[in-house]
Motif scaffolding. Structure first.
Motif, PDB file in Angstrom:
ATOM      1  N   SER A 190      29.708 -19.073  46.373  1.00 61.64           N
ATOM      2  CA  SER A 190      31.035 -19.577  46.049  1.00 61.64           C
ATOM      3  C   SER A 190      31.855 -18.601  45.058  1.00 61.64           C
ATOM      4  O   SER A 190      32.891 -18.343  45.177  1.00 61.64           O
ATOM      5  CB  SER A 190      30.820 -20.900  45.154  1.00 61.64           C
ATOM      6  N   ILE A 191      30.899 -18.039  44.008  1.00 65.49           N
ATOM      7  CA  ILE A 191      31.527 -17.022  43.268  1.00 65.49           C
ATOM      8  C   ILE A 191      32.029 -15.653  43.868  1.00 65.49           C
ATOM      9  O   ILE A 191      32.842 -15.034  43.717  1.00 65.49           O
ATOM     10  CB  ILE A 191      30.519 -16.765  42.040  1.00 65.49           C
ATOM     11  N   LEU A 207      36.537 -15.353  31.955  1.00 68.64           N
ATOM     12  CA  LEU A 207      37.365 -16.239  33.038  1.00 68.64           C
ATOM     13  C   LEU A 207      36.691 -16.453  34.161  1.00 68.64           C
ATOM     14  O   LEU A 207      36.871 -17.532  34.596  1.00 68.64           O
ATOM     15  CB  LEU A 207      38.382 -14.939  33.295  1.00 68.64           C
ATOM     16  N   ILE A 208      35.452 -15.658  34.658  1.00 72.99           N
ATOM     17  CA  ILE A 208      34.684 -16.015  35.806  1.00 72.99           C
ATOM     18  C   ILE A 208      34.096 -17.362  35.380  1.00 72.99           C
ATOM     19  O   ILE A 208      34.149 -18.408  36.182  1.00 72.99           O
ATOM     20  CB  ILE A 208      33.633 -15.106  36.204  1.00 72.99           C
ATOM     21  N   GLY A 215      28.035 -21.321  32.898  1.00 72.46           N
ATOM     22  CA  GLY A 215      27.690 -20.756  31.656  1.00 72.46           C
ATOM     23  C   GLY A 215      27.354 -19.337  31.665  1.00 72.46           C
ATOM     24  O   GLY A 215      27.048 -18.825  32.822  1.00 72.46           O
ATOM     25  N   VAL A 216      27.836 -18.563  30.831  1.00 71.15           N
ATOM     26  CA  VAL A 216      27.667 -17.206  30.657  1.00 71.15           C
ATOM     27  C   VAL A 216      26.045 -16.689  31.245  1.00 71.15           C
ATOM     28  O   VAL A 216      25.792 -15.739  31.896  1.00 71.15           O
ATOM     29  CB  VAL A 216      27.896 -16.540  29.330  1.00 71.15           C
ATOM     30  N   SER A 217      25.043 -17.287  30.337  1.00 72.34           N
ATOM     31  CA  SER A 217      23.787 -17.043  30.603  1.00 72.34           C
ATOM     32  C   SER A 217      23.527 -17.089  32.006  1.00 72.34           C
ATOM     33  O   SER A 217      22.677 -16.325  32.653  1.00 72.34           O
ATOM     34  CB  SER A 217      22.799 -17.537  29.639  1.00 72.34           C
ATOM     35  N   GLN A 218      23.434 -18.437  32.728  1.00 70.56           N
ATOM     36  CA  GLN A 218      23.134 -18.730  34.035  1.00 70.56           C
ATOM     37  C   GLN A 218      23.987 -17.561  34.964  1.00 70.56           C
ATOM     38  O   GLN A 218      23.370 -17.196  35.940  1.00 70.56           O
ATOM     39  CB  GLN A 218      23.776 -20.078  34.593  1.00 70.56           C
ATOM     40  N   LEU A 219      25.304 -16.959  34.611  1.00 63.70           N
ATOM     41  CA  LEU A 219      26.000 -16.541  35.441  1.00 63.70           C
ATOM     42  C   LEU A 219      25.250 -14.990  35.663  1.00 63.70           C
ATOM     43  O   LEU A 219      25.075 -14.409  36.678  1.00 63.70           O
ATOM     44  CB  LEU A 219      27.506 -16.342  35.221  1.00 63.70           C
ATOM     45  N   GLY A 230      24.877  -6.249  37.093  1.00 64.33           N
ATOM     46  CA  GLY A 230      25.759  -7.247  36.141  1.00 64.33           C
ATOM     47  C   GLY A 230      27.035  -7.833  37.117  1.00 64.33           C
ATOM     48  O   GLY A 230      27.276  -7.519  38.264  1.00 64.33           O
ATOM     49  N   VAL A 231      27.589  -8.982  36.608  1.00 65.60           N
ATOM     50  CA  VAL A 231      28.660  -9.602  37.341  1.00 65.60           C
ATOM     51  C   VAL A 231      29.925  -8.834  37.526  1.00 65.60           C
ATOM     52  O   VAL A 231      30.234  -8.837  38.498  1.00 65.60           O
ATOM     53  CB  VAL A 231      28.980 -10.989  36.411  1.00 65.60           C
ATOM     54  N   ILE A 232      30.173  -7.821  36.617  1.00 68.14           N
ATOM     55  CA  ILE A 232      31.615  -7.372  36.598  1.00 68.14           C
ATOM     56  C   ILE A 232      31.261  -6.129  37.560  1.00 68.14           C
ATOM     57  O   ILE A 232      32.261  -5.556  38.365  1.00 68.14           O
ATOM     58  CB  ILE A 232      32.130  -6.748  35.298  1.00 68.14           C
ATOM     59  N   GLU A 233      29.998  -5.486  37.579  1.00 70.00           N
ATOM     60  CA  GLU A 233      29.791  -4.387  38.319  1.00 70.00           C
ATOM     61  C   GLU A 233      29.849  -4.801  39.893  1.00 70.00           C
ATOM     62  O   GLU A 233      30.260  -4.160  40.701  1.00 70.00           O
ATOM     63  CB  GLU A 233      28.245  -3.881  38.162  1.00 70.00           C
ATOM     64  N   CYS A 234      29.360  -5.970  40.154  1.00 70.59           N
ATOM     65  CA  CYS A 234      29.338  -6.443  41.412  1.00 70.59           C
ATOM     66  C   CYS A 234      30.806  -6.601  41.894  1.00 70.59           C
ATOM     67  O   CYS A 234      31.320  -6.306  43.178  1.00 70.59           O
ATOM     68  CB  CYS A 234      28.994  -7.861  41.472  1.00 70.59           C
TER      69      CYS A 234
END
Length: 299
Positions: A190-191, A207-208, A215-219, A230-234
């Motif tokens: 979904s993300i 924002l994501i 949550g931030v930790s779960q993300l 990392g999330v932003i790297e992806c």
């Protein structure tokens, strides 16, 4: 106790790999065709492609996979608008169940896509060749690849074929039901879909999280487990993949592409592109063009 050994049956066995390719073609790419004495499949990862097999033309889109049996003539052509990304793998297999794959065009799901991605990753670790060279005729082993790479390629490829065979012959269930997919896989998918929808924007972790109710930790934990970054790297990787497709479509210049993807300047876009790909946009365009035309690639 008297134990009895059970020799495991191999109903579908890969004996040799010939080529493993991941291509990023220009939007006007055309391959006049060939035939050979081994199996080959082509899977569209992005974009679309016209495939000719035994004089019949078919349009393949993202997630479609076509099998070419030994000695079957086949040719390729992009549509002139959308630059395609393709996986092409050729191999020897004389197991009787391979008859099922003759003349088959199937649509794959997330499980099959993951297996193909693992094959490509293992191939990059094991072989020194560039996997985007369409004129490659022999894979060259690296001197010290990670332990078990070639066996993992064989295992994943056999699992892919067995899974496809089961899905479309025994179970008639090409995709898992929603209830069969673990929560973490559903959230991750979904993300990623959210990222693709927001590809023209600049995102932050906050924002994501806010827009995906996580949550931030779960993300962060989710992307370490699923994407190993990392999330932003992806998100940046997805942006650069999209940028490469826009370059190969050849309908925008670099300034327009930078603006389209939400960058404040073409210089910042070019720096980030080089950081992710190892090439400037101009070098990438020249490299892909040279490969598609049969010249030596930029080292």
């Amino acid at each position: 106790m008297n134990y009895t050994r059970t020799r495991l049956r191999e109903e579908l066995r890969i004996t040799q790999i010939i080529t493993i390719h991941y291509y990023e073609y220009m939007s006007d790419f055309m391959f006049e065709g060939e035939s050979h004495d081994f199996w080959e499949f082509l899977c569209v990862d992005k974009g679309e492609l016209e495939v000719t097999a035994n004089q019949e033309k078919t349009i393949l889109k993202k997630g479609d996979i076509i099998f070419h049996k030994p000695n079957e003539f086949h040719a390729l052509a992009a549509n002139g608008v959308i630059a395609p990304n393709l996986v092409v793998i050729s191999f020897d297999c004389d197991s009787p169940p391979m008859r099922f794959f003759e003349d088959q065009i199937l649509s794959i799901g997330a499980g099959e896509r993951a297996l193909i991605a693992q094959i490509i990753a293992e191939a990059r670790s094991n072989f020194s060749n560039r996997l985007d060279n369409p004129y490659l005729e022999q894979l060259t082993r690296k001197e010290s690849p990670p332990f078990g790479c070639e066996q993992m390629i064989k295992i994943h490829l056999e699992q892919l074929l067995i899974q496809l065979y089961r899905n479309f012959t025994l179970m008639q269930k090409p995709y898992p039901e929603a209830n069969d997919v673990p929560d973490s896989d559903r959230i991750y998918a979904s993300i990623i879909a959210y990222f693709e929808h927001q590809i023209r924007t600049q995102l932050t972790v906050d924002l994501i999280c806010r827009e995906n109710l996580i949550g931030v930790s779960q993300l962060k934990r989710l992307f370490r487990e699923k994407h190993h970054t990392g999330v932003i790297e992806c998100f940046i990787q997805l942006k650069m993949d999209y940028a490469k497709q826009l370059i190969r479509n050849r309908q925008m210049n670099y300034t327009q592409i930078a603006d389209y993807l939400g960058y404040t300047s073409v210089h910042y876009f070019s720096r980030q592109f080089k950081k992710e790909t190892g090439m400037t946009p101009t070098e990438y365009s020249a490299s892909i063009k040279q490969l598609s035309e049969g010249y030596s690639p930029i080292p």
